[in-house]
Motif scaffolding. Structure first.
Motif, PDB file in Angstrom:
ATOM      1  N   ARG A  48     -24.634  15.264  33.522  1.00  8.08           N
ATOM      2  CA  ARG A  48     -23.510  14.387  33.883  1.00  8.08           C
ATOM      3  C   ARG A  48     -23.277  13.321  32.810  1.00  8.08           C
ATOM      4  NH1 ARG A  48     -21.929  15.199  39.190  1.00  8.08           N
ATOM      5  NH2 ARG A  48     -23.516  16.052  40.566  1.00  8.08           N
TER       6      ARG A  48
ATOM      7  N   HIS B  44     -29.310  13.706  31.804  1.00  9.28           N
ATOM      8  CA  HIS B  44     -28.707  14.563  32.822  1.00  9.28           C
ATOM      9  C   HIS B  44     -27.393  15.095  32.264  1.00  9.28           C
ATOM     10  CE1 HIS B  44     -26.911  15.886  36.590  1.00  9.28           C
ATOM     11  NE2 HIS B  44     -28.147  15.878  37.084  1.00  9.28           N
TER      12      HIS B  44
ATOM     13  N   GLY C 106     -20.930  15.404  27.859  1.00  4.01           N
ATOM     14  CA  GLY C 106     -19.589  15.903  28.144  1.00  4.01           C
ATOM     15  C   GLY C 106     -19.096  16.886  27.113  1.00  4.01           C
TER      16      GLY C 106
ATOM     17  N   ILE D 281     -17.586  18.964  37.792  1.00  6.57           N
ATOM     18  CA  ILE D 281     -16.999  17.974  36.883  1.00  6.57           C
ATOM     19  C   ILE D 281     -16.042  18.722  35.968  1.00  6.57           C
ATOM     20  CG2 ILE D 281     -17.456  16.401  34.960  1.00  6.57           C
ATOM     21  CD1 ILE D 281     -20.258  15.977  36.090  1.00  6.57           C
TER      22      ILE D 281
ATOM     23  N   LEU E 124     -21.869  21.263  38.743  1.00  8.58           N
ATOM     24  CA  LEU E 124     -21.741  19.804  38.814  1.00  8.58           C
ATOM     25  C   LEU E 124     -20.379  19.376  39.362  1.00  8.58           C
ATOM     26  CD1 LEU E 124     -23.321  18.955  35.348  1.00  8.58           C
ATOM     27  CD2 LEU E 124     -24.419  18.853  37.597  1.00  8.58           C
TER      28      LEU E 124
ATOM     29  N   TYR F 254     -20.753  22.886  34.324  1.00  6.36           N
ATOM     30  CA  TYR F 254     -19.962  21.692  34.610  1.00  6.36           C
ATOM     31  C   TYR F 254     -18.975  21.899  35.751  1.00  6.36           C
ATOM     32  CZ  TYR F 254     -21.946  18.922  30.906  1.00  6.36           C
ATOM     33  OH  TYR F 254     -22.826  18.187  30.151  1.00  6.36           O
TER      34      TYR F 254
END
Length: 177
Positions: free
Chosen positions: A40, A38, A43, A82, A80, A76
């Motif tokens: 997540r 995933h 990075g 993030i 998400l 991201y």
């Protein structure tokens, strides 16, 4: 990702490109690790590795690498939610300096002369007005003002409206069409 792109009114072509880059990113890491992960779980380091791969192994253009970077930052930060953080140093694809290619008047005449009917009218309109292809394809009769010799481009690039000139040379042909 598509849902967020549509809520934010991104262009369809941008949506297609961003989704493609997200898939390529995940596929690249699946091929490296042997299993799907995933986003997540990935990075800034993995994003940097993917961008390096694009520049060094795939030899993509600088604009292509930038598009991939923008797509992943969007994934991201907007999808998400993030913070991607500081990207590791990655190889920037080189941007070659080139002189633009511009057709001479004779070349334009030969090109337009090789076309017929609606195709010719479309090419003449693109050339004479500076419109983009999708703007021309979405053009409606009510957007052409023959009295003022202007065309209103609605929801053009960046979802902006603008007005452009209607060249006298194609005015009659466009009216007949």
């Amino acid at each position: 990702m598509r849902e967020v792109l549509r809520v934010k009114h991104y262009a369809l072509r941008t949506e297609e490109a961003y989704v493609m880059w997200a898939r390529q990113f995940l596929k690249y890491h699946r091929d490296r690790t042997g299993s799907w992960q995933h986003p997540r779980a990935l990075g800034a380091t993995e994003v940097g590795a993917f961008l390096n791969h694009l520049a060094s192994a795939k030899h993509v253009a600088a604009s292509t690498q930038n598009q991939a970077l923008n797509a992943l930052v969007f994934l991201y930060e907007s999808v998400l939610q993030i913070e991607l953080g500081e990207l590791a140093e990655f190889i920037r694809a080189s941007k070659p300096r080139r002189v633009p290619v511009v057709l001479s008047k004779a070349e334009v005449d030969r090109l337009l002369g090789a076309l017929e009917g609606t195709w010719r009218l479309m090419a003449q309109t693109l050339y004479g007005t500076g419109m983009r292809l999708m703007e021309l394809l979405r053009l409606r009769v009510k957007d052409v003002d023959f009295e003022r010799n202007q065309i209103t481009v609605r929801a053009g690039k960046g979802d902006k409206d603008r007005v452009t000139m209607l060249p006298e040379k194609i005015r009659l042909e466009l009216q007949r069409h």
